[in-house]
Design a protein around this motif. Structure first.
Motif, PDB file in Angstrom:
ATOM      1  N   GLN A   1      -4.540  -5.112  -8.477  1.00 59.63           N
ATOM      2  CA  GLN A   1      -5.284  -4.393  -7.432  1.00 59.63           C
ATOM      3  C   GLN A   1      -6.288  -5.307  -6.728  1.00 59.63           C
ATOM      4  N   VAL A   2      -6.279  -5.218  -5.406  1.00 64.39           N
ATOM      5  CA  VAL A   2      -7.238  -5.980  -4.595  1.00 64.39           C
ATOM      6  C   VAL A   2      -8.253  -5.011  -4.013  1.00 64.39           C
ATOM      7  N   GLY A   3      -9.508  -5.371  -4.067  1.00 64.81           N
ATOM      8  CA  GLY A   3     -10.525  -4.520  -3.447  1.00 64.81           C
ATOM      9  C   GLY A   3     -11.784  -4.444  -4.267  1.00 64.81           C
ATOM     10  N   SER A   4     -12.672  -3.541  -3.849  1.00 67.24           N
ATOM     11  CA  SER A   4     -14.004  -3.487  -4.460  1.00 67.24           C
ATOM     12  C   SER A   4     -13.928  -3.167  -5.943  1.00 67.24           C
ATOM     13  N   SER A   5     -12.928  -2.396  -6.361  1.00 63.53           N
ATOM     14  CA  SER A   5     -12.797  -2.142  -7.809  1.00 63.53           C
ATOM     15  C   SER A   5     -11.622  -2.920  -8.393  1.00 63.53           C
ATOM     16  N   GLY A   6     -11.121  -3.898  -7.648  1.00 62.94           N
ATOM     17  CA  GLY A   6     -10.064  -4.772  -8.142  1.00 62.94           C
ATOM     18  C   GLY A   6     -10.501  -6.216  -7.977  1.00 62.94           C
TER      19      GLY A   6
ATOM     20  N   ASP B   1       7.878   0.065  11.309  1.00 65.28           N
ATOM     21  CA  ASP B   1       8.216   0.689  10.031  1.00 65.28           C
ATOM     22  C   ASP B   1       8.533  -0.407   9.008  1.00 65.28           C
ATOM     23  N   LEU B   2       7.769  -0.430   7.937  1.00 59.16           N
ATOM     24  CA  LEU B   2       7.935  -1.522   6.965  1.00 59.16           C
ATOM     25  C   LEU B   2       9.349  -1.574   6.396  1.00 59.16           C
ATOM     26  N   PHE B   3      10.021  -0.414   6.362  1.00 60.06           N
ATOM     27  CA  PHE B   3      11.372  -0.397   5.788  1.00 60.06           C
ATOM     28  C   PHE B   3      12.387  -1.120   6.690  1.00 60.06           C
TER      29      PHE B   3
ATOM     30  N   ILE C   1       1.358  -5.365   8.380  1.00 59.51           N
ATOM     31  CA  ILE C   1       2.538  -4.617   8.829  1.00 59.51           C
ATOM     32  C   ILE C   1       2.212  -3.146   8.615  1.00 59.51           C
ATOM     33  N   ASN C   2       2.140  -2.400   9.711  1.00 62.61           N
ATOM     34  CA  ASN C   2       1.755  -0.990   9.606  1.00 62.61           C
ATOM     35  C   ASN C   2       2.341  -0.238  10.797  1.00 62.61           C
ATOM     36  N   LYS C   3       2.795   0.984  10.563  1.00 64.36           N
ATOM     37  CA  LYS C   3       3.413   1.711  11.682  1.00 64.36           C
ATOM     38  C   LYS C   3       2.373   2.351  12.601  1.00 64.36           C
TER      39      LYS C   3
ATOM     40  N   ALA D   1      -1.647  -5.173  -4.617  1.00 63.78           N
ATOM     41  CA  ALA D   1      -1.540  -3.796  -4.126  1.00 63.78           C
ATOM     42  C   ALA D   1      -2.901  -3.213  -3.800  1.00 63.78           C
ATOM     43  N   SER D   2      -2.852  -2.118  -3.037  1.00 66.73           N
ATOM     44  CA  SER D   2      -4.067  -1.331  -2.822  1.00 66.73           C
ATOM     45  C   SER D   2      -4.227  -0.403  -4.036  1.00 66.73           C
ATOM     46  N   ARG D   3      -5.365   0.247  -4.097  1.00 63.48           N
ATOM     47  CA  ARG D   3      -5.691   1.015  -5.307  1.00 63.48           C
ATOM     48  C   ARG D   3      -4.719   2.160  -5.619  1.00 63.48           C
TER      49      ARG D   3
ATOM     50  N   GLY E   1       0.816  -1.209   0.000  1.00 64.66           N
ATOM     51  CA  GLY E   1       0.000   0.000   0.000  1.00 64.66           C
ATOM     52  C   GLY E   1       0.849   1.258   0.000  1.00 64.66           C
ATOM     53  N   ARG E   2       0.174   2.372   0.224  1.00 63.45           N
ATOM     54  CA  ARG E   2       0.806   3.683   0.088  1.00 63.45           C
ATOM     55  C   ARG E   2       1.945   3.902   1.082  1.00 63.45           C
ATOM     56  N   GLY E   3       1.980   3.061   2.118  1.00 63.38           N
ATOM     57  CA  GLY E   3       3.086   3.156   3.070  1.00 63.38           C
ATOM     58  C   GLY E   3       4.450   2.961   2.410  1.00 63.38           C
TER      59      GLY E   3
ATOM     60  N   ILE F   1     -12.353   0.260   3.778  1.00 65.44           N
ATOM     61  CA  ILE F   1     -13.392  -0.747   3.523  1.00 65.44           C
ATOM     62  C   ILE F   1     -13.321  -1.290   2.093  1.00 65.44           C
ATOM     63  N   GLN F   2     -12.984  -0.406   1.135  1.00 60.55           N
ATOM     64  CA  GLN F   2     -12.919  -0.873  -0.263  1.00 60.55           C
ATOM     65  C   GLN F   2     -11.782  -1.868  -0.471  1.00 60.55           C
ATOM     66  N   HIS F   3     -10.767  -1.795   0.363  1.00 60.75           N
ATOM     67  CA  HIS F   3      -9.697  -2.799   0.277  1.00 60.75           C
ATOM     68  C   HIS F   3     -10.122  -4.069   1.020  1.00 60.75           C
ATOM     69  N   LEU F   4     -10.708  -3.880   2.211  1.00 59.40           N
ATOM     70  CA  LEU F   4     -11.069  -5.044   3.038  1.00 59.40           C
ATOM     71  C   LEU F   4     -12.037  -5.988   2.323  1.00 59.40           C
TER      72      LEU F   4
ATOM     73  N   ILE G   1      -0.683  -0.874   4.314  1.00 60.20           N
ATOM     74  CA  ILE G   1      -2.068  -0.691   3.828  1.00 60.20           C
ATOM     75  C   ILE G   1      -2.933  -0.342   5.031  1.00 60.20           C
ATOM     76  N   SER G   2      -3.726   0.733   4.909  1.00 65.75           N
ATOM     77  CA  SER G   2      -4.482   1.194   6.086  1.00 65.75           C
ATOM     78  C   SER G   2      -5.660   0.275   6.415  1.00 65.75           C
ATOM     79  N   GLY G   3      -6.282  -0.314   5.362  1.00 62.79           N
ATOM     80  CA  GLY G   3      -7.447  -1.181   5.616  1.00 62.79           C
ATOM     81  C   GLY G   3      -8.757  -0.459   5.393  1.00 62.79           C
TER      82      GLY G   3
END
Ligand SMILES: Cc1cc2nc3c(=O)[nH]c(=O)nc-3n(C[C@H](O)[C@H](O)[C@H](O)COP(=O)(O)OP(=O)(O)OC[C@H]3O[C@@H](n4cnc5c(N)ncnc54)[C@H](O)[C@@H]3O)c2cc1C
Length: 316
Positions: free
Chosen positions: A243-248, A299-301, A280-282, A228-230, A203-205, A265-268, A261-263
């Motif tokens: 892309q995973v999610g409501s439009s993927g 931190d994902l890095f 994995i999220n900070k 990936a997220s959108r 995700g955007r992270g 609803i469209q991804h969940l 990835i924040s999570g």
């Protein structure tokens, strides 16, 4: 009265639909049969009262006209109480047409069911997964429903030995109004995330395209597909087909690793059917942790390279 599963040749979600049908059949006290266009294949090794191999030369290539007409004939012959489909792209194309041709509706995208006093209630999601709705059928059967990926578990489908019968529908060339050409090269190359056992999703992270290889390394170490997220796909950092999610894509792998990835609803809605979810999220408050089985706050890095190293060490 019986339950009829209409499987899609070679599609993993077909066995999830068998699991759904077996559970519903057991609770309603009805036998469960299955049908597939082409050879019975894996269905013959499942606990089913009968498998119909639907065979006709006009079904060699998929067309909505051919499938709807052929399967309608089987439904008229067997008169099932409920016909269950996996909610695949192909089913989305022909199943509403098939149901409508019998003056019925298709309850699509079912995520669960209940049987109370012999009455079946299906559960489906509305507003991109924000609300669950109970749906019951009115009027006379046959009823039709398609099951969302991951709503029922393929590993809960009962094995057995099913008698296979060939079913030859009556079809004329004039019944099929479209001529299928070859699949587009893009489609042939497209990634089908729905068949992946492990998915590592970014995700955007990850912050910028140049950092994607960090997560690719984790995917490689786990033998996973990269998704990936959108925003990642919108930015062109990975192709849309990932892309995973409501439009993927809607996926249900054995393990889904969400990195940065924040999570939303469209991804969940596209991944919450996964068997095991690792996040994995900070941000310890990130909504992804609400659906995660294992959460790493960090931190994902730092976390991702450490995981890659640990996996490589464990494998060596
Ligand atoms: C109609 C519609 C359809 C949509 N369809 C989809 C869809 O199909 N799929 C989809 O994914 N989205 C979809 N969206 C978008 C969705 O609403 C979210 O905007 C999107 O999912 C957010 O993506 P993200 O989690 O990657 O980014 P963000 O929400 O920005 O989250 C990034 C996360 O990374 C974490 N992070 C940042 N830096 C680090 C670091 N160094 N280490 C660890 N963690 C870090 C942050 O804490 C944050 O939680 C859709 C939206 C709409 C309106």
């Amino acid at each position: 009265m019986s339950i009829l599963v209409i499987a899609e040749q070679g599609h993993r979600m077909s066995i999830e639909a068998v699991a759904a049908a077996q559970q519903i059949g057991k609770e309603l006290g009805q036998p469960v049969e299955a049908a597939v266009v082409g050879p019975a294949g894996e269905l013959a090794g499942r606990q089913l009262d009968k498998v119909y191999a639907v065979e006709h030369e006009l079904l060699a290539k998929y067309t909505p006209d051919g499938y709807a007409k052929a399967l309608r004939q089987l439904i008229e012959k067997r008169a099932p109480y409920l016909t269950i489909f996996p909610h695949t792209y192909q089913v989305r194309d022909y199943a509403p047409k098939l149901a409508t041709s019998l003056n019925r509706v298709l309850v699509s995208d079912v995520v669960g069911h209940r049987v109370e006093n012999g009455r079946l209630t299906l559960v489906r999601q509305l507003f991109q997964g924000k609300i669950n709705a109970d749906v019951t059928f009115v009027g006379e059967p046959p009823y039709f429903a398609s099951m969302q990926a991951g709503a029922y578990r393929a590993d809960q489908a009962q094995s057995g030995s099913a008698p296979v019968e060939s079913f030859a529908p009556s079809l004329a060339a004039s019944d099929v109004r479209t001529k299928p050409l070859d699949l587009f090269r893009e489609s042939q190359r497209a990634v089908d995330l729905t068949t992946a056992n492990i998915i590592v999703s970014v995700g955007r992270g990850i912050k910028e395209a140049e950092n994607i290889p960090i997560v690719q390394e984790l995917a490689d170490a786990l033998g996973a597909e990269l998704a990936a997220s959108r925003p990642i796909c919108d930015n062109g950092w990975l192709p849309m087909e990932r892309q995973v999610g409501s439009s993927g894509q809607t996926v249900a792998p054995k393990m889904y690793v969400a990195v940065g990835i924040s999570g939303a609803i469209q991804h969940l809605v596209g991944m919450k059917g996964s068997k095991t979810i690792v996040a994995i999220n900070k941000d310890p408050e990130a909504p992804i942790f609400e659906v995660a089985d294992y959460g790493i706050v960090g931190d994902l890095f730092q976390v991702v390279p450490a995981l890659v190293e640990a996996i490589k060490k464990a494998k060596s």
